[in-house]
Scaffold this motif. Structure first.
Motif, PDB file in Angstrom:
ATOM      1  N   ASN A   2     -12.780  -6.835 -10.063  1.00  0.00           N
ATOM      2  CA  ASN A   2     -12.348  -5.552  -9.513  1.00  0.00           C
ATOM      3  C   ASN A   2     -11.144  -5.780  -8.622  1.00  0.00           C
ATOM      4  O   ASN A   2     -11.060  -6.799  -7.930  1.00  0.00           O
ATOM      5  N   VAL A   3     -10.243  -4.832  -8.633  1.00  0.00           N
ATOM      6  CA  VAL A   3      -9.048  -4.921  -7.800  1.00  0.00           C
ATOM      7  C   VAL A   3      -8.927  -3.638  -7.007  1.00  0.00           C
ATOM      8  O   VAL A   3      -9.021  -2.545  -7.560  1.00  0.00           O
ATOM      9  N   ASP A   4      -8.735  -3.777  -5.732  1.00  0.00           N
ATOM     10  CA  ASP A   4      -8.537  -2.638  -4.846  1.00  0.00           C
ATOM     11  C   ASP A   4      -7.162  -2.794  -4.220  1.00  0.00           C
ATOM     12  O   ASP A   4      -6.865  -3.849  -3.650  1.00  0.00           O
ATOM     13  N   ALA A   5      -6.326  -1.794  -4.337  1.00  0.00           N
ATOM     14  CA  ALA A   5      -4.989  -1.871  -3.748  1.00  0.00           C
ATOM     15  C   ALA A   5      -4.696  -0.583  -3.004  1.00  0.00           C
ATOM     16  O   ALA A   5      -5.088   0.500  -3.433  1.00  0.00           O
ATOM     17  N   GLU A   6      -4.028  -0.728  -1.888  1.00  0.00           N
ATOM     18  CA  GLU A   6      -3.621   0.447  -1.128  1.00  0.00           C
ATOM     19  C   GLU A   6      -2.326   0.128  -0.410  1.00  0.00           C
ATOM     20  O   GLU A   6      -2.023  -1.027  -0.139  1.00  0.00           O
ATOM     21  N   PHE A   7      -1.575   1.156  -0.126  1.00  0.00           N
ATOM     22  CA  PHE A   7      -0.339   0.959   0.624  1.00  0.00           C
ATOM     23  C   PHE A   7      -0.681   0.718   2.084  1.00  0.00           C
ATOM     24  O   PHE A   7      -1.616   1.313   2.616  1.00  0.00           O
ATOM     25  N   ALA A   8       0.061  -0.167   2.698  1.00  0.00           N
ATOM     26  CA  ALA A   8      -0.098  -0.435   4.124  1.00  0.00           C
ATOM     27  C   ALA A   8       1.238  -0.158   4.799  1.00  0.00           C
ATOM     28  O   ALA A   8       2.298  -0.322   4.184  1.00  0.00           O
ATOM     29  N   LEU A   9       1.200   0.262   6.016  1.00  0.00           N
ATOM     30  CA  LEU A   9       2.412   0.537   6.771  1.00  0.00           C
ATOM     31  C   LEU A   9       2.623  -0.569   7.784  1.00  0.00           C
ATOM     32  O   LEU A   9       1.709  -0.923   8.520  1.00  0.00           O
ATOM     33  N   THR A  10       3.820  -1.115   7.799  1.00  0.00           N
ATOM     34  CA  THR A  10       4.184  -2.124   8.793  1.00  0.00           C
ATOM     35  C   THR A  10       5.307  -1.548   9.633  1.00  0.00           C
ATOM     36  O   THR A  10       6.266  -0.996   9.102  1.00  0.00           O
ATOM     37  N   ILE A  11       5.163  -1.673  10.944  1.00  0.00           N
ATOM     38  CA  ILE A  11       6.202  -1.184  11.850  1.00  0.00           C
ATOM     39  C   ILE A  11       6.618  -2.335  12.743  1.00  0.00           C
ATOM     40  O   ILE A  11       5.776  -2.999  13.348  1.00  0.00           O
ATOM     41  N   ARG A  12       7.922  -2.595  12.759  1.00  0.00           N
ATOM     42  CA  ARG A  12       8.464  -3.648  13.622  1.00  0.00           C
ATOM     43  C   ARG A  12       9.389  -3.027  14.645  1.00  0.00           C
ATOM     44  O   ARG A  12      10.053  -2.036  14.374  1.00  0.00           O
ATOM     45  N   LYS A  13       9.446  -3.644  15.762  1.00  0.00           N
ATOM     46  CA  LYS A  13      10.315  -3.186  16.842  1.00  0.00           C
ATOM     47  C   LYS A  13      11.770  -3.373  16.451  1.00  0.00           C
ATOM     48  O   LYS A  13      12.139  -4.386  15.870  1.00  0.00           O
ATOM     49  N   GLY A  14      12.614  -2.382  16.761  1.00  0.00           N
ATOM     50  CA  GLY A  14      14.034  -2.465  16.469  1.00  0.00           C
ATOM     51  C   GLY A  14      14.723  -3.497  17.341  1.00  0.00           C
ATOM     52  O   GLY A  14      14.197  -3.912  18.372  1.00  0.00           O
ATOM     53  N   LYS A  15      15.901  -3.907  16.903  1.00  0.00           N
ATOM     54  CA  LYS A  15      16.640  -4.932  17.653  1.00  0.00           C
ATOM     55  C   LYS A  15      17.560  -4.330  18.663  1.00  0.00           C
ATOM     56  O   LYS A  15      18.006  -3.268  18.625  1.00  0.00           O
TER      57      LYS A  15
END
Length: 137
Positions: free
Chosen positions: A124-137
């Motif tokens: 079985n395969v479970d996939a979902e979108f994840a959100l990554t947020i990084r601090k701006g420079k």
């Protein structure tokens, strides 16, 4: 695109900033908790060591007090430093129950990427979108 409006009419840049602020506060709380918890664990370990020492010195298995009972038990852990021979042993003696029933995620992913036409039955395969947020420079 950075000026775009998100849910509730809030600018996306502001939502990102608030998200990062919340993340920083959670990280801070987590670190404070870990520090306080580690201190309590060290205190418990000292007491546990003293109580185990008492049981050992007096050659007894348990002590009942008004506050509670403490006793010692033997905990055993098993591991191998020779997986090749352990696999042979498991196959030879038909003891697959020696192994935990779980898949190595990284190895399965790599195998499927290298062999897209081979799909094990029951996988079985479970996939979902994840959100990554990084601090701006």
């Amino acid at each position: 695109m950075a000026d775009a409006i998100g849910a509730g009419g809030i600018p996306l840049a502001k939502m990102t900033k608030v998200y990062l602020k919340i993340k920083a506060e959670r990280d801070k709380l987590s670190a404070e908790y870990k520090e306080a918890d580690d201190k309590l664990v060290r205190q418990q370990d000292k007491i546990k060591s003293t109580l185990l020492g008492y049981l050992k010195e007096n050659d007894i298995k348990s002590v009942k007090t008004d506050a509670g009972t403490f006793y010692r038990t033997v905990k055993q852990k098993y591991w191998t430093s020779d997986w090749e021979n352990m696999h042979k042993f498991i196959l030879e003696h038909e003891v697959p129950e020696f192994l935990d029933k779980r898949l190595n995620q990284k190895n399965v992913k790599e195998f499927l990427e290298e062999n897209p036409d081979l799909l094990p039955k029951g996988l079985n395969v479970d996939a979902e979108f994840a959100l990554t947020i990084r601090k701006g420079k």
